[in-house]
Design a protein around this motif. Sequence first.
Motif, PDB file in Angstrom:
ATOM      1  N   UNK A  81       0.854  -1.175   0.000  1.00 46.76           N
ATOM      2  CA  UNK A  81       0.000   0.000   0.000  1.00 46.76           C
ATOM      3  C   UNK A  81       0.902   1.241   0.000  1.00 46.76           C
ATOM      4  N   UNK A  82       0.647   2.161  -0.914  1.00 45.81           N
ATOM      5  CA  UNK A  82       1.463   3.365  -1.013  1.00 45.81           C
ATOM      6  C   UNK A  82       1.208   4.291   0.172  1.00 45.81           C
ATOM      7  N   UNK A  83       2.145   5.202   0.377  1.00 45.86           N
ATOM      8  CA  UNK A  83       2.004   6.160   1.485  1.00 45.86           C
ATOM      9  C   UNK A  83       0.765   7.020   1.277  1.00 45.86           C
ATOM     10  N   UNK A  84       0.500   7.407   0.040  1.00 51.05           N
ATOM     11  CA  UNK A  84      -0.684   8.236  -0.255  1.00 51.05           C
ATOM     12  C   UNK A  84      -1.969   7.470   0.030  1.00 51.05           C
ATOM     13  N   UNK A  85      -2.014   6.206  -0.343  1.00 51.44           N
ATOM     14  CA  UNK A  85      -3.185   5.376  -0.077  1.00 51.44           C
ATOM     15  C   UNK A  85      -3.390   5.179   1.423  1.00 51.44           C
ATOM     16  N   UNK A  86      -2.299   4.951   2.135  1.00 54.60           N
ATOM     17  CA  UNK A  86      -2.376   4.786   3.585  1.00 54.60           C
ATOM     18  C   UNK A  86      -2.893   6.067   4.245  1.00 54.60           C
ATOM     19  N   UNK A  87      -2.398   7.220   3.776  1.00 55.68           N
ATOM     20  CA  UNK A  87      -2.855   8.498   4.313  1.00 55.68           C
ATOM     21  C   UNK A  87      -4.345   8.694   4.057  1.00 55.68           C
ATOM     22  N   UNK A  88      -4.819   8.275   2.889  1.00 58.41           N
ATOM     23  CA  UNK A  88      -6.241   8.383   2.553  1.00 58.41           C
ATOM     24  C   UNK A  88      -7.081   7.574   3.551  1.00 58.41           C
ATOM     25  N   UNK A  89      -6.656   6.347   3.840  1.00 56.25           N
ATOM     26  CA  UNK A  89      -7.401   5.511   4.776  1.00 56.25           C
ATOM     27  C   UNK A  89      -7.348   6.059   6.197  1.00 56.25           C
ATOM     28  N   UNK A  90      -6.209   6.597   6.566  1.00 52.11           N
ATOM     29  CA  UNK A  90      -6.095   7.200   7.903  1.00 52.11           C
ATOM     30  C   UNK A  90      -7.027   8.398   7.990  1.00 52.11           C
ATOM     31  N   UNK A  91      -7.062   9.219   6.953  1.00 53.58           N
ATOM     32  CA  UNK A  91      -7.945  10.395   6.941  1.00 53.58           C
ATOM     33  C   UNK A  91      -9.395   9.940   7.080  1.00 53.58           C
ATOM     34  N   UNK A  92      -9.793   8.893   6.353  1.00 56.61           N
ATOM     35  CA  UNK A  92     -11.158   8.368   6.455  1.00 56.61           C
ATOM     36  C   UNK A  92     -11.414   7.903   7.888  1.00 56.61           C
ATOM     37  N   UNK A  93     -10.460   7.170   8.456  1.00 56.43           N
ATOM     38  CA  UNK A  93     -10.599   6.670   9.822  1.00 56.43           C
ATOM     39  C   UNK A  93     -10.778   7.828  10.802  1.00 56.43           C
ATOM     40  N   UNK A  94      -9.933   8.839  10.689  1.00 54.35           N
ATOM     41  CA  UNK A  94      -9.996   9.979  11.600  1.00 54.35           C
ATOM     42  C   UNK A  94     -11.321  10.719  11.449  1.00 54.35           C
ATOM     43  N   UNK A  95     -11.791  10.870  10.224  1.00 54.00           N
ATOM     44  CA  UNK A  95     -13.012  11.638   9.972  1.00 54.00           C
ATOM     45  C   UNK A  95     -14.288  10.907  10.391  1.00 54.00           C
ATOM     46  N   UNK A  96     -14.348   9.586  10.193  1.00 51.02           N
ATOM     47  CA  UNK A  96     -15.628   8.883  10.331  1.00 51.02           C
ATOM     48  C   UNK A  96     -15.684   7.778  11.378  1.00 51.02           C
ATOM     49  N   UNK A  97     -14.546   7.346  11.905  1.00 51.05           N
ATOM     50  CA  UNK A  97     -14.586   6.188  12.805  1.00 51.05           C
ATOM     51  C   UNK A  97     -15.383   6.449  14.074  1.00 51.05           C
ATOM     52  N   UNK A  98     -15.246   7.623  14.674  1.00 53.48           N
ATOM     53  CA  UNK A  98     -15.971   7.887  15.923  1.00 53.48           C
ATOM     54  C   UNK A  98     -17.479   7.851  15.690  1.00 53.48           C
ATOM     55  N   UNK A  99     -17.929   8.406  14.569  1.00 53.92           N
ATOM     56  CA  UNK A  99     -19.366   8.383  14.268  1.00 53.92           C
ATOM     57  C   UNK A  99     -19.848   6.967  13.980  1.00 53.92           C
ATOM     58  N   UNK A 100     -19.027   6.192  13.274  1.00 53.64           N
ATOM     59  CA  UNK A 100     -19.409   4.799  13.000  1.00 53.64           C
ATOM     60  C   UNK A 100     -19.473   4.000  14.296  1.00 53.64           C
ATOM     61  N   UNK A 101     -18.506   4.216  15.185  1.00 55.85           N
ATOM     62  CA  UNK A 101     -18.511   3.537  16.489  1.00 55.85           C
ATOM     63  C   UNK A 101     -19.754   3.934  17.278  1.00 55.85           C
ATOM     64  N   UNK A 102     -20.095   5.212  17.253  1.00 52.00           N
ATOM     65  CA  UNK A 102     -21.294   5.703  17.944  1.00 52.00           C
ATOM     66  C   UNK A 102     -22.553   5.019  17.406  1.00 52.00           C
ATOM     67  N   UNK A 103     -22.674   4.944  16.083  1.00 52.24           N
ATOM     68  CA  UNK A 103     -23.840   4.318  15.454  1.00 52.24           C
ATOM     69  C   UNK A 103     -23.958   2.854  15.872  1.00 52.24           C
ATOM     70  N   UNK A 104     -22.873   2.115  15.764  1.00 50.86           N
ATOM     71  CA  UNK A 104     -22.885   0.690  16.121  1.00 50.86           C
ATOM     72  C   UNK A 104     -23.193   0.526  17.607  1.00 50.86           C
ATOM     73  N   UNK A 105     -22.535   1.322  18.450  1.00 47.43           N
ATOM     74  CA  UNK A 105     -22.748   1.205  19.899  1.00 47.43           C
ATOM     75  C   UNK A 105     -24.194   1.502  20.272  1.00 47.43           C
ATOM     76  N   UNK A 106     -24.805   2.462  19.599  1.00 49.71           N
ATOM     77  CA  UNK A 106     -26.191   2.801  19.905  1.00 49.71           C
ATOM     78  C   UNK A 106     -27.108   1.596  19.691  1.00 49.71           C
TER      79      UNK A 106
END
Length: 194
Positions: A1-26
């Motif tokens: 996985x390229x550094x740019x691709x890894x950064x893209x996934x990290x950005x997605x994780x940072x932006x949306x993971x807390x909301x996804x965790x909240x949705x699932x936990x609810x």
Amino acid sequence: MSAESRRHWVRWFVDYSALAIFLVAFFVTGRDLTKATWALVAGSALALVVGIAVERRVAPFPAIAGGAALVFGGLTLVFDDPRFLKIKPTVMNGIFGLALLVGLAMRKNPLKLILGDSLRMPDEIWRRLTVRYALMFLALAALNEAVWRTQSDSVWVLFRFPGLSILMVLFTFSQLPLLMRYMKAEDLPPPPTE
């Protein structure tokens, strides 16, 4: 996985993971907003730590969103009142909308400052786009108020995520005709090779 691709996934994780965790936990906790709020606060903190560890910097928008989730989530837990969590989208979207309008009133263009390197457009188009985004943020703030005050917690949680994200993506797509007029051929991605 390229550094740019890894950064893209990290950005997605940072932006949306807390909301996804909240949705699932609810839904996993039997629609318990307090337990889901604990998950949101923990997920927001984790997302910020991952973003800092991987990118070696604090990205402004995830920091603002994560910080707001920690503040509003913390208030919800301290006062045992889910209204704090429910007004977070209202407050944050209201602040974003007003900040864009105040920036324009001060003869600055916050949207151009953020995106200026990626798009070359006349100032009038930047102003028009900024007004549209400001109105969109204010409309989302009003819509959040209407949803949390009139609908069940389950409906509001789904509206919060993924609903608000979907509405923002649809709005952004609706602005493409305006943006395409000012994109140059060298700015467009290359055509697929297969």
